[in-house]
Design an enzyme around this catalytic site. Structure first.
Site, PDB file in Angstrom:
ATOM      1  N   GLU A   1       7.714  60.337  43.952  1.00 26.26           N
ATOM      2  CA  GLU A   1       7.530  58.748  44.040  1.00 26.26           C
ATOM      3  C   GLU A   1       6.048  58.392  44.653  1.00 26.26           C
ATOM      4  O   GLU A   1       6.084  57.732  45.416  1.00 26.26           O
ATOM      5  CB  GLU A   1       8.524  58.183  44.668  1.00 26.26           C
ATOM      6  CG  GLU A   1       9.828  58.141  44.253  1.00 26.26           C
ATOM      7  CD  GLU A   1      11.082  57.335  44.934  1.00 26.26           C
ATOM      8  OE1 GLU A   1      10.854  56.948  45.824  1.00 26.26           O
ATOM      9  OE2 GLU A   1      12.319  57.399  44.455  1.00 26.26           O
TER      10      GLU A   1
ATOM     11  N   GLU B   1      16.699  61.792  40.926  1.00 21.61           N
ATOM     12  CA  GLU B   1      17.693  61.009  42.044  1.00 21.61           C
ATOM     13  C   GLU B   1      18.557  59.773  41.370  1.00 21.61           C
ATOM     14  O   GLU B   1      17.860  59.083  40.477  1.00 21.61           O
ATOM     15  CB  GLU B   1      16.947  60.383  43.300  1.00 21.61           C
ATOM     16  CG  GLU B   1      16.281  61.486  44.181  1.00 21.61           C
ATOM     17  CD  GLU B   1      15.191  60.643  45.339  1.00 21.61           C
ATOM     18  OE1 GLU B   1      15.608  59.688  45.523  1.00 21.61           O
ATOM     19  OE2 GLU B   1      14.500  61.470  45.686  1.00 21.61           O
TER      20      GLU B   1
HETATM   21  C1  BG6 Z   1      13.903  57.740  46.947  1.00 17.34           C
HETATM   22  C2  BG6 Z   1      13.285  58.596  47.771  1.00 17.34           C
HETATM   23  O1  BG6 Z   1      13.086  56.450  47.043  1.00 17.34           O
HETATM   24  O2  BG6 Z   1      15.271  56.973  47.449  1.00 17.34           O
HETATM   25  C3  BG6 Z   1      14.340  59.212  49.215  1.00 17.34           C
HETATM   26  O3  BG6 Z   1      12.622  59.699  47.273  1.00 17.34           O
HETATM   27  C4  BG6 Z   1      15.040  58.235  49.711  1.00 17.34           C
HETATM   28  O4  BG6 Z   1      13.430  60.025  49.827  1.00 17.34           O
HETATM   29  C5  BG6 Z   1      15.769  57.337  48.475  1.00 17.34           C
HETATM   30  O5  BG6 Z   1      15.837  58.395  50.805  1.00 17.34           O
HETATM   31  C6  BG6 Z   1      16.706  56.286  49.161  1.00 17.34           C
HETATM   32  O6  BG6 Z   1      15.992  55.352  49.839  1.00 17.34           O
HETATM   33  P1  BG6 Z   1      16.262  54.937  51.292  1.00 17.34           P
HETATM   34  O7  BG6 Z   1      15.056  54.130  51.633  1.00 17.34           O
HETATM   35  O8  BG6 Z   1      17.478  54.202  51.168  1.00 17.34           O
HETATM   36  O9  BG6 Z   1      16.302  56.121  52.106  1.00 17.34           O
END
Ligand code: BG6
Length: 481
Positions: A165, A376
């Site tokens: 990202e 993800e």
């Molecule tokens: C993604 C990232 O943007 O979302 C992760 O690659 C991150 O590292 C995940 O933890 C969830 O976002 P957040 O801010 O809720 O932890």
């Protein structure tokens, strides 16, 4: 339903080094920018650190055992740059290399294909102090670090990601200001950082190929598919601006090997510095196109016109403690808007499963049949365990099922999707949100004295059954759980 052999499809969970490893100062690791931020910055509003986190550094075998028992055939993790090169460049820390060798070998022994990211937000502090990716020197440092990793682990790692990202990292660090180095609404730095990350990624890809290694290498982007709200006055104009702001700089350079032609005129029209664009980078882009795209799919960018009022950014790292909705307003460009038919999580982010289908179809339309991994997808929420530590996370199951159904639909419609990773394998440090925002398929008990006990949640068993259904040829995997 899916054209590829189902056994080849990758199913797994994802993690990132700083978020799960702990052991922040063990075995020769150098300081990372998040070590410094979480220890010292008043902007670390929840006061949490990744010092121990879920202690993956010492408990990786338990986590990988659970992944394998959950039916996974892959595991996504990142390497901590400062564990390998404590000073960012130069001397290699054998302790760090040994750790990742152990993790990779254990993955392979459990039938888990390692999917390895080189950089997931955690810059060595030495390089952060030099300006991080806003400084071109860091591009060379990244390529040096990538080479060390390719040479050390490339015989066994066949799936590499250069950067996780890059856009969201640049956005949080230079627009929102909630990630170090905490600049706010700094458009010059934002574009420069994304651009330099793009050059770094392309150069690492070209280097990987020159080493004659036989794996695949790509980039992971956050899902920034733009949708324009009905009633918007200038939908085409907004779409172009939004794509230049959100994703085209990365996608065009990494997938087509060129800068979007509209970028420089756009930056100039808006008085944004473009001196970071160097002629010589064109060759790096051309030689460093990705083999695949990783897509982190959470939400869309739902936009409409915005011309009155100031430029502002909204972010919610306090969860239920704040009513803020995640978004941005950029005067004379656009603003993120509300769709009354969709829900939001308690951190003000839209929950919109259809964005999975739309993003995948959008990639196919714009970039053809590039293989895509959903690197993800998941649901952040507060959770209550019962006395035995078990969590019935029906909301997560419902939400992920919706996104996965949309992924299957896009595959039916011709999208070349090769794998899906749940974020996250187990509960972990959620950056500035701390530990209360949970994403794991496995609960980690962070309470004092609980010894970071791992307890699979209901979603872990559901995901296992979904994978089993899929392999058995079901048209609707996961629905019978
Ligand atoms: C993604 C990232 O943007 O979302 C992760 O690659 C991150 O590292 C995940 O933890 C969830 O976002 P957040 O801010 O809720 O932890």
């Amino acid at each position: 339903m899916v054209l590829m052999d189902r056994k080849q499809f990758l199913w797994g969970g994802a993690t990132a080094a700083y978020q799960c490893e702990g052991a922040w100062n063990e075995d020769g690791k150098g300081l990372g920018e998040w070590d410094v931020f979480s220890h010292e910055s008043p902007l670390n509003i929840n006061g949490a650190t990744g010092d121990v986190s879920c202690d993956f550094y010492h408990r990786y075998q338990e986590d990988l055992d659970l992944a394998a028992e959950g039916g996974h055939n892959t595991f996504r993790f990142s390497i901590s740059w400062s564990r390998i090169l404590p000073s960012g460049t130069g001397e290699i820390n054998q302790g760090g290399v040994d750790f990742y060798n152990r993790v990779i070998d254990y993955c392979l022994s459990k039938g888990l294909e390692p999917n390895v990211t080189l950089f997931h937000y955690d810059l060595p502090d030495v390089l952060a102090r030099k300006g991080g990716f806003a400084n071109r020197e860091v591009i060379d440092a990244f390529v040096e670090y990538a080479e060390v990793c390719f040479r050390a682990f490339g015989d066994r790692v066949k799936l590499w990601v250069t950067i996780n990202e890059p856009r969201y990292y640049a956005y949080c660090s230079n627009m929102v200001g909630n990630y170090p180095p905490n600049h706010e609404l700094d458009f010059d730095r934002y574009f420069k950082v994304v651009y330099n990350e793009a050059v770094a990624s392309s150069r690492a890809v070209a280097l990987y190929r020159s080493l004659g290694l036989d794996g695949k290498i790509g980039i992971v982007i956050d899902n920034c598919n733009v949708e324009i709200a009905p009633g918007t006055k200038d939908p085409q104009g907004i779409r172009l601006k939004a794509e230049l702001f959100y994703d085209r700089l990365m996608l065009d350079t990494q997938l087509r090997g060129e800068l979007p032609g509209a970028l420089i005129p756009f930056l100039r029209e808006n008085g944004i510095d473009d001196s970071f664009v160097l002629f010589e980078d064109a060759l790096s882009f051309e030689q460093g196109t990705s083999d695949f795209l990783g897509l982190n799919c959470y939400n869309r960018m739902y936009l409409t016109d915005y011309s009155e009022g100031p430029t502002e950014v909204f972010h919610n790292n306090k969860g239920a403690g704040s009513k803020k909705k995640e978004g941005i307003r950029i005067k004379d460009w656009f603003e993120t808007t509300d769709d009354p038919t969709t829900k939001r999580n308690l951190w003000g982010r839209e929950i919109y499963p259809r964005c999975m289908y739309n993003a995948l179809m959008g990639i196919k339309e714009r970039y053809g049949d590039i293989p895509v991994y959903i690197t993800e997808n998941g649901h952040g929420c507060y959770e209550q365990a019962d006395e035995s530590g078990y969590v019935e996370d029906d909301d997560r199951i419902e939400m992920m099922q919706g996104y996965i159904d949309n992924m299957f639909e896009a595959m039916k419609d011709g999208c070349n999707v090769r794998g899906y990773y749940a974020w996250s394998s187990m509960d972990l440090y959620s950056w500035v949100n701390g530990y209360e925002k949970r994403y794991g398929l496995v609960r980690v008990d962070f309470a004092e004295g609980a010894d970071l006990k791992r307890i699979p949640k209901k979603s872990y068993y559901w995901f296992k059954s979904l994978i089993r259904d899929y392999l058995a040829g079901s048209e609707h995997p996961g629905h019978n759980y």
